[in-house]
Scaffold this active site. Sequence first.
Site, PDB file in Angstrom:
ATOM      1  N   CYS A  91       0.586  39.187  10.272  1.00 12.37           N
ATOM      2  CA  CYS A  91       1.613  40.171  10.646  1.00 12.37           C
ATOM      3  C   CYS A  91       2.803  40.185   9.704  1.00 12.37           C
ATOM      4  O   CYS A  91       3.577  41.143   9.699  1.00 12.37           O
ATOM      5  CB  CYS A  91       2.109  39.897  12.067  1.00 12.37           C
ATOM      6  SG  CYS A  91       0.831  40.050  13.321  1.00 12.37           S
ATOM      7  N   HIS A 356       2.768  48.482  15.864  1.00 16.34           N
ATOM      8  CA  HIS A 356       2.725  47.377  14.904  1.00 16.34           C
ATOM      9  C   HIS A 356       1.487  47.513  14.019  1.00 16.34           C
ATOM     10  O   HIS A 356       0.440  46.933  14.307  1.00 16.34           O
ATOM     11  CB  HIS A 356       2.700  46.065  15.691  1.00 16.34           C
ATOM     12  CG  HIS A 356       2.575  44.814  14.887  1.00 16.34           C
ATOM     13  ND1 HIS A 356       2.923  44.710  13.558  1.00 16.34           N
ATOM     14  CD2 HIS A 356       2.124  43.571  15.247  1.00 16.34           C
ATOM     15  CE1 HIS A 356       2.685  43.481  13.139  1.00 16.34           C
ATOM     16  NE2 HIS A 356       2.210  42.780  14.143  1.00 16.34           N
ATOM     17  N   CYS A 386       7.031  36.963  13.609  1.00 20.65           N
ATOM     18  CA  CYS A 386       6.124  35.858  13.928  1.00 20.65           C
ATOM     19  C   CYS A 386       4.778  36.155  13.282  1.00 20.65           C
ATOM     20  O   CYS A 386       4.444  37.306  13.002  1.00 20.65           O
ATOM     21  CB  CYS A 386       5.980  35.693  15.438  1.00 20.65           C
ATOM     22  SG  CYS A 386       5.274  37.127  16.300  1.00 20.65           S
TER      23      CYS A 386
END
Length: 400
Positions: A91, A356, A386
């Site tokens: 991510c 996302h 994160c």
Amino acid sequence: MEAYIYDAVRTVRGKGNKKGGLNSITPVELATQVLKSLKERNEQLDTEQVEDVILGCVAQVKDQGVNIAKFAAQNSGYGEHLCGVTLNRFCGSGLEAINQAAAYVRAGFSNMLVAGGVESMSRVPMGSDGGGFLMDPVGINDKLVPQGISADLIASKYGYSRADVDKFAYTSQMRASQAEADNKFDSRIAVKDINGLDVLASDEIIRPSTTVETLAGLQPSFAMMGEMGGFDAVAIDKYPEIEEIQHVHHAGNSSAIVDGAAATLVGNKATGDAMGLKPRFKIRAAAVLGTDPTIMLIGPAPASKKALKQAGMNVSDIDLFEVNEAFAAVPMYFMEQMGVDHSVVNVNGGAIALGHPLGATGCMLTGTLMDELERRDLNTGLITLCIGGGMGIATIIERV
């Protein structure tokens, strides 16, 4: 030598399924359009001086395989000289791309690059790239659990109730809805088809009708996985002070699955000056840090502290924060650990409301933060995410 961000652009985000507004657009084309937009927005840009394209992309298979950054570079019209490299820090990939570009510039190895990310989650679903993240016995011995279980573990350990995380999610939706109504997403572009017609012109999943009551009616997403898959037991074995995992996260307070791409133009000042380009931000610091892989999503706070130390700054020196809303508990934990008020975090909503697109998100957050700092006439911002497996990434930018 300092590294500067000259501009940032992102596509709209489309629902990450076959009915999504961007499903018909290949990820190479998504990435190509942000590269072309950078060129169109900066008429003085001599594309012959752009040396490389660094793109984050998590699922590097199918339409996103075989170094998608190079093929986006090839389609960009910048010239045959333009190279491309694709990276994967889960991510954090889109922000990692910016940080690596900045490192090249600060080292004097490159003068001007494009850095960003792309993810078409409708065409290349999450997990398409396989791997032993869960089923490999080594992973199990390291007490890895799915990210949803980790998010619920954070909530259980630090006392975030279902009402708490739903309230946070509601705020994200309301902020994004207001930002959309006020046309605050300055760095956003519509995605067009081969004829130049808009395929999608606004972010597809903002839900202004969201209420705390509707969120309260949604079923937890990870309870069955935790019980039937044995992951709750793994988490409790690692954190025996927790008697039971409270499963508080669901589709409404977790990041949405979407398609999208983003890019920034990163370079040194001399090269920009020679072209007549004006830098918007300087990259002050960048850091990554590993954390416990079971409660893997707590990385933003320690990574941010590391970046602040590197920059010789205090948290009070940061005007605005962008913390990726992978799950509501993640930014809630960050704010608690850093002593930061929600009024300066994700002021235009976050991934819960906007989505996302894994490899692109870090770059998208950077552009969002740049626009808002300029709009408010503020100076410093921090972007953090994160990362799966127990990592955090953070970058500090300062307005020029």
